[in-house]
Design a protein around this motif. Structure first.
Motif, mmCIF file in Angstrom:
data_model
loop_
_atom_site.group_PDB
_atom_site.id
_atom_site.type_symbol
_atom_site.label_atom_id
_atom_site.label_comp_id
_atom_site.label_asym_id
_atom_site.label_seq_id
_atom_site.Cartn_x
_atom_site.Cartn_y
_atom_site.Cartn_z
ATOM 1 N N SER A 1 -11.320 5.512 3.449
ATOM 2 C CA SER A 1 -12.294 5.154 2.419
ATOM 3 C C SER A 1 -12.311 6.213 1.317
ATOM 4 C CB SER A 1 -13.679 4.947 3.020
ATOM 5 O OG SER A 1 -14.096 6.096 3.706
ATOM 6 N N TYR B 1 -5.279 -1.837 6.931
ATOM 7 C CA TYR B 1 -6.488 -1.206 7.470
ATOM 8 C C TYR B 1 -6.213 -0.146 8.542
ATOM 9 C CZ TYR B 1 -9.577 -3.730 4.486
ATOM 10 O OH TYR B 1 -10.228 -4.186 3.360
ATOM 11 N N HIS C 1 -8.216 -2.532 -3.643
ATOM 12 C CA HIS C 1 -8.376 -1.353 -2.787
ATOM 13 C C HIS C 1 -6.995 -0.797 -2.498
ATOM 14 C CE1 HIS C 1 -12.099 -3.588 -1.751
ATOM 15 N NE2 HIS C 1 -12.604 -2.376 -1.809
ATOM 16 N N ARG D 1 -12.718 -6.366 14.002
ATOM 17 C CA ARG D 1 -13.369 -6.380 12.685
ATOM 18 C C ARG D 1 -12.394 -6.834 11.589
ATOM 19 N NH1 ARG D 1 -15.999 -0.971 10.271
ATOM 20 N NH2 ARG D 1 -15.638 -1.537 8.130
ATOM 21 N N ASN E 1 -4.992 4.783 0.434
ATOM 22 C CA ASN E 1 -5.483 6.161 0.502
ATOM 23 C C ASN E 1 -5.000 6.929 -0.729
ATOM 24 O OD1 ASN E 1 -2.799 7.187 1.129
ATOM 25 N ND2 ASN E 1 -3.134 6.455 3.222
ATOM 26 N N THR F 1 -17.330 4.714 -1.758
ATOM 27 C CA THR F 1 -18.337 4.746 -0.693
ATOM 28 C C THR F 1 -18.284 6.098 0.004
ATOM 29 O OG1 THR F 1 -19.115 3.702 1.346
ATOM 30 C CG2 THR F 1 -16.741 3.732 1.004
ATOM 31 N N ASP G 1 -19.233 6.182 3.169
ATOM 32 C CA ASP G 1 -19.071 5.805 4.565
ATOM 33 C C ASP G 1 -17.628 6.027 5.008
ATOM 34 O OD1 ASP G 1 -21.713 4.967 4.574
ATOM 35 O OD2 ASP G 1 -21.204 2.879 4.128
ATOM 36 N N ASN G 2 -17.446 6.574 6.190
ATOM 37 C CA ASN G 2 -16.109 6.716 6.768
ATOM 38 C C ASN G 2 -15.679 5.381 7.349
ATOM 39 O OD1 ASN G 2 -15.692 9.447 6.207
ATOM 40 N ND2 ASN G 2 -16.879 10.051 8.002
ATOM 41 N N TYR G 3 -14.376 5.122 7.321
ATOM 42 C CA TYR G 3 -13.838 3.901 7.881
ATOM 43 C C TYR G 3 -13.068 4.220 9.153
ATOM 44 C CZ TYR G 3 -11.042 -0.199 8.688
ATOM 45 O OH TYR G 3 -10.455 -1.285 9.286
ATOM 46 N N TYR H 1 -10.672 2.108 11.926
ATOM 47 C CA TYR H 1 -9.989 0.847 12.189
ATOM 48 C C TYR H 1 -10.521 0.198 13.462
ATOM 49 C CZ TYR H 1 -6.313 -2.401 13.582
ATOM 50 O OH TYR H 1 -5.631 -3.522 13.980
ATOM 51 N N TYR I 1 -5.937 2.783 6.194
ATOM 52 C CA TYR I 1 -6.962 2.889 5.151
ATOM 53 C C TYR I 1 -7.871 4.101 5.375
ATOM 54 C CZ TYR I 1 -10.876 1.693 2.121
ATOM 55 O OH TYR I 1 -11.856 1.730 1.161
ATOM 56 N N TYR J 1 -12.640 -10.098 9.213
ATOM 57 C CA TYR J 1 -12.493 -9.941 7.762
ATOM 58 C C TYR J 1 -11.436 -10.915 7.243
ATOM 59 C CZ TYR J 1 -11.025 -7.692 3.376
ATOM 60 O OH TYR J 1 -10.682 -7.442 2.071
#
Length: 157
Positions: A27, A22, A88, A42, A91, A32, A34-36, A38, A25, A46
């Motif tokens: 997205s 992560y 997943h 969180r 990148n 999606t 949505d931007n991720y 780190y 990572y 997870y």
């Protein structure tokens, strides 16, 4: 546990490997918009809530000992002998190189030969054409669509 392929290995998904994934990572807009960003807490949540769930089997996808993805069987039902595949990749630098296909193939073999599952389901967002192509290449049958997802089924031979 480790499942070794030609290019990659599926390794136990430790908390450290989860954070490694992560931290790098990005997205994918095919999944999606949505931007991720780190966030250590969180990722810790997870890991505790998802990775350690008894109805899941998680693996880190590793290439040259670097985590390049995560793959799991979720919603495993040992009475009805099915589970759902999810993957997943970290990148775009690792996409299009066969790593995901090999990881999915290894997970399917594990699900059937080690867990004794007969059916593996998968779903993908409609615009994720790469995922659809790989699922079909691996022998998944398209079973239906809803407004958001395309659903697939793999049956052990």
């Amino acid at each position: 546990m480790e499942l070794t392929g030609e290019k990659i290995a599926l390794k136990s998904y430790t908390l450290e490997r989860c954070h490694e994934f992560y931290k790098d990572y990005i997205s994918d807009p095919a999944m999606t918009y949505d931007n991720y960003v780190y966030n250590k807490e969180r990722v810790d949540r997870y890991y505790q809530n998802k990775v350690l769930d008894a109805e899941r089997r998680f693996f880190a996808i590793c290439y040259n000992n670097k985590v390049i993805g995560e793959i799991q069987l979720k919603r495993i039902d040992f009475e009805k002998l099915y589970g759902t595949l999810s993957i997943h990749l970290v990148n775009d630098t690792v996409k299009g190189r066969g790593f995901g296909t090999e990881a999915e193939r290894l997970l399917i073999e594990y699900a059937i030969n080690e867990l004794g599952l007969h059916t593996i389901y998968a779903d993908t967002i409609h615009r994720n054409y790469r995922s659809k192509h790989i699922l079909e290449k691996l022998g998944f049958e398209h079973i239906y669509d809803d407004d958001v997802l395309a659903y697939y089924k793999y049956s052990a031979k």
